[in-house]
Motif scaffolding. Structure first.
Motif, short mmCIF file in Angstrom:
data_model
loop_
_atom_site.label_atom_id
_atom_site.label_comp_id
_atom_site.label_asym_id
_atom_site.label_seq_id
_atom_site.Cartn_x
_atom_site.Cartn_y
_atom_site.Cartn_z
N MET A 1 0.78 -1.31 -0.27
CA MET A 1 0.15 -0.11 0.36
C MET A 1 0.22 0.65 0.23
O MET A 1 2.08 1.54 1.20
CB MET A 1 -0.68 -0.44 1.44
CG MET A 1 -2.17 -1.11 0.96
SD MET A 1 -3.31 -1.04 2.35
CE MET A 1 -2.50 -1.87 3.59
N ARG B 1 -2.00 -0.87 -12.78
CA ARG B 1 -2.30 -1.21 -11.41
C ARG B 1 -3.80 -1.93 -11.66
O ARG B 1 -4.77 -1.58 -11.74
CB ARG B 1 -2.70 0.42 -11.10
CG ARG B 1 -3.42 0.05 -9.81
CD ARG B 1 -2.79 1.06 -8.86
NE ARG B 1 -3.70 1.51 -7.89
CZ ARG B 1 -3.74 0.72 -6.63
NH1 ARG B 1 -3.06 -0.53 -6.66
NH2 ARG B 1 -5.05 1.20 -6.23
N SER C 1 -7.99 -1.00 -5.46
CA SER C 1 -9.34 -0.62 -4.87
C SER C 1 -9.49 1.14 -4.67
O SER C 1 -8.82 2.17 -5.00
CB SER C 1 -9.40 -1.17 -3.09
OG SER C 1 -9.14 -2.66 -3.12
N PHE D 1 -4.65 7.48 4.65
CA PHE D 1 -5.79 6.54 4.51
C PHE D 1 -6.54 6.81 6.07
O PHE D 1 -8.29 7.00 5.82
CB PHE D 1 -5.74 4.95 4.63
CG PHE D 1 -6.80 4.56 4.54
CD1 PHE D 1 -7.43 4.40 3.63
CD2 PHE D 1 -7.35 4.08 6.43
CE1 PHE D 1 -8.47 3.24 3.84
CE2 PHE D 1 -8.84 3.39 5.89
CZ PHE D 1 -9.51 3.02 4.45
N GLU E 1 -7.12 7.11 -4.09
CA GLU E 1 -6.81 6.07 -3.92
C GLU E 1 -5.55 6.46 -3.03
O GLU E 1 -5.10 7.48 -3.36
CB GLU E 1 -6.54 4.27 -4.82
CG GLU E 1 -6.69 4.66 -5.98
CD GLU E 1 -5.16 5.23 -6.43
OE1 GLU E 1 -4.38 6.52 -6.98
OE2 GLU E 1 -4.23 4.23 -6.62
N MET E 2 -4.04 5.33 -3.88
CA MET E 2 -2.98 6.08 -3.20
C MET E 2 -1.86 5.18 -3.28
O MET E 2 -0.47 5.57 -3.42
CB MET E 2 -2.68 5.01 -1.75
CG MET E 2 -3.38 5.10 -0.51
SD MET E 2 -3.59 4.99 1.16
CE MET E 2 -1.76 5.80 1.73
N GLU E 3 -1.90 4.59 -4.61
CA GLU E 3 -0.41 4.53 -5.96
C GLU E 3 -0.94 4.81 -7.13
O GLU E 3 0.56 4.80 -7.28
CB GLU E 3 -0.94 2.79 -5.72
CG GLU E 3 -0.41 2.18 -4.37
CD GLU E 3 -1.24 1.90 -3.28
OE1 GLU E 3 -2.85 1.46 -4.02
OE2 GLU E 3 -1.38 1.47 -2.78
N TYR F 1 -15.15 0.51 -3.66
CA TYR F 1 -15.10 -0.48 -2.57
C TYR F 1 -15.26 0.59 -1.46
O TYR F 1 -16.60 -0.18 0.16
CB TYR F 1 -14.26 -1.07 -1.77
CG TYR F 1 -13.21 0.05 -0.87
CD1 TYR F 1 -13.48 0.17 0.11
CD2 TYR F 1 -12.03 0.25 -1.29
CE1 TYR F 1 -12.10 1.31 0.97
CE2 TYR F 1 -10.97 1.09 -1.43
CZ TYR F 1 -11.12 1.63 -0.05
OH TYR F 1 -9.67 2.52 0.47
O1 R1X Z 1 -4.56 2.36 -2.84
C1 R1X Z 1 -5.52 1.97 -1.56
C2 R1X Z 1 -4.65 1.10 -0.15
O2 R1X Z 1 -3.86 0.32 -1.54
C3 R1X Z 1 -6.67 1.19 -1.83
O3 R1X Z 1 -6.83 0.56 -0.71
C4 R1X Z 1 -5.36 0.49 0.29
C5 R1X Z 1 -5.69 1.79 1.29
O4 R1X Z 1 -7.01 0.81 2.06
#
Ligand code: R1X
Length: 251
Positions: A66, A88, A91, A159, A179-181, A203
Motif C-alpha cells: 500500500m 494497476r 481498490s 488513509f 486511492e494511494m498508488e 469499495y
Molecule cells: O490504494 C488504496 C490502498 O492501497 C486502496 O486500498 C488501500 C487502502 O485501504
C-alpha cells in the motif's frame, strides 16, 4: 540493469513485458487464476511475483503493497528488469455521489498526493496514464457492455485522515475517486518511458461518508458480493486489454 532486484527479488527473464501491479497481495492469486502456465517467481516483504500467459501472451503479476513509497519501489525494480507496460488493478473509494460500491473506475489522470512522485518531479508535473493502455482498458470494458466511471482520481497518502473537508474539497473539483498508488505509477512510468494504466474497483463512497461532521472510515461495505464480482470483471477487462496491446503491437 538486469541483476537481482533488492526488494522484488526478480531479475531479467523472470517477468513478462506486461506486468499487472495490484496493491493487495490477496488479489495476486485471483489474477493468476486467469493465466495459464503460471509460475511463482519470488516473494519478499509481501511483494509476490508470478509469470504466466494469457492467450499465448506473456503476463506477470507483482503485488506492490500500500501507498506510493512501497509501490514506487516495485515499479522501479520491474522497469529495471524489462517491464514495458504496468497496469494497476486496485481498490478506490468514490468521491462523487454517483460512484458506488462495485463501480469500475478507469482514470485519465491523477492528483499527485502519493508521497513518492514529488521526489522525482515538481508539483506542476502531471500524472497521466499511457493513452494506449487507457484506450485498451476502456475499449475492453465497452466490448463487455460494462459501464465504467472515468475522470480524475486523487492519489493520497493518509488513509486515516478524518477531516470531512479533506474529501469534500476534491469532490467539489469533480474528482471521481481516491486511492494511494496510481499517481506514482503514472509519473515513474512516464519518466522511464514505459506505458501505464489503472483500473479501480470502488469499495466505499467517501463523498457520502464525509458529508456529515464525523467521518467513519472503518465501516466495511456490506456489498461484498457486488465488489467481488467487479474485481473479477476488472481482472477480465485487464487481461483482454493486454491482449489488445499485444495484438496491436503496442507493448
Ligand atoms: O490504494 C488504496 C490502498 O492501497 C486502496 O486500498 C488501500 C487502502 O485501504
Amino acid at each position: 540493469e538486469d541483476k537481482l532486484q533488492y526488494h522484488i527479488e526478480c531479475q531479467a527473464g523472470d517477468i513478462a513485458p506486461v506486468v499487472i501491479v495490484p496493491g493487495d497481495q490477496g488479489r495476486v492469486e485471483k489474477i493468476v487464476a486467469g493465466l495459464s502456465d503460471a509460475r511463482k517467481m519470488a516473494e519478499n516483504r509481501g511483494l509476490i511475483t508470478y509469470t504466466g500467459k494469457y492467450k499465448g501472451h506473456p503476463v506477470s503479476v507483482t503485488s506492490t503493497g500500500m501507498g506510493g513509497p512501497s509501490a514506487s519501489i516495485v515499479y522501479e525494480e520491474l522497469i529495471n528488469i524489462g517491464a514495458k507496460v504496468l497496469i494497476r488493478i486496485g481498490s478506490v473509494a468514490g468521491l462523487q455521489d454517483y460512484v458506488n460500491e462495485g463501480d469500475i473506475v478507469v482514470p485519465y489522470g491523477c492528483v499527485r498526493d502519493d508521497g513518492a512522485s514529488n521526489y522525482y518531479v515538481p508539483a506542476n508535473f502531471p500524472a497521466v496514464p499511457s493513452p494506449d493502455v487507457y484506450s485498451s482498458l476502456t475499449a475492453s470494458a465497452r466490448e463487455r457492455k460494462r459501464k465504467i466511471v472515468t475522470g480524475i482520481n486523487w492519489t493520497h497518502s493518509c488513509f486515516y485522515k478524518r477531516d470531512p473537508e479533506y474529501f469534500q474539497s476534491w469532490s467539489r473539483r469533480r474528482v471521481v475517486s481516491l486511492e494511494m498508488e496510481a499517481s506514482a505509477l503514472f509519473v515513474i512510468s512516464y519518466l522511464r518511458n514505459v506505458k501505464a494504466g489503472f483500473i479501480g474497483i470502488c469499495y466505499a463512497n467517501r463523498y457520502r461518508q464525509s458529508a456529515g461532521p464525523k467521518v467513519d472510515l472503518s465501516v466495511k461495505s456490506p456489498k461484498r458480493d457486488v465488489i467481488e464480482n467487479s474485481v473479477q470483471e476488472a481482472i477480465e477487462i485487464t487481461l483482454t486489454a493486454i491482449k489488445k496491446l499485444y495484438d496491436g503491437d503496442l507493448v
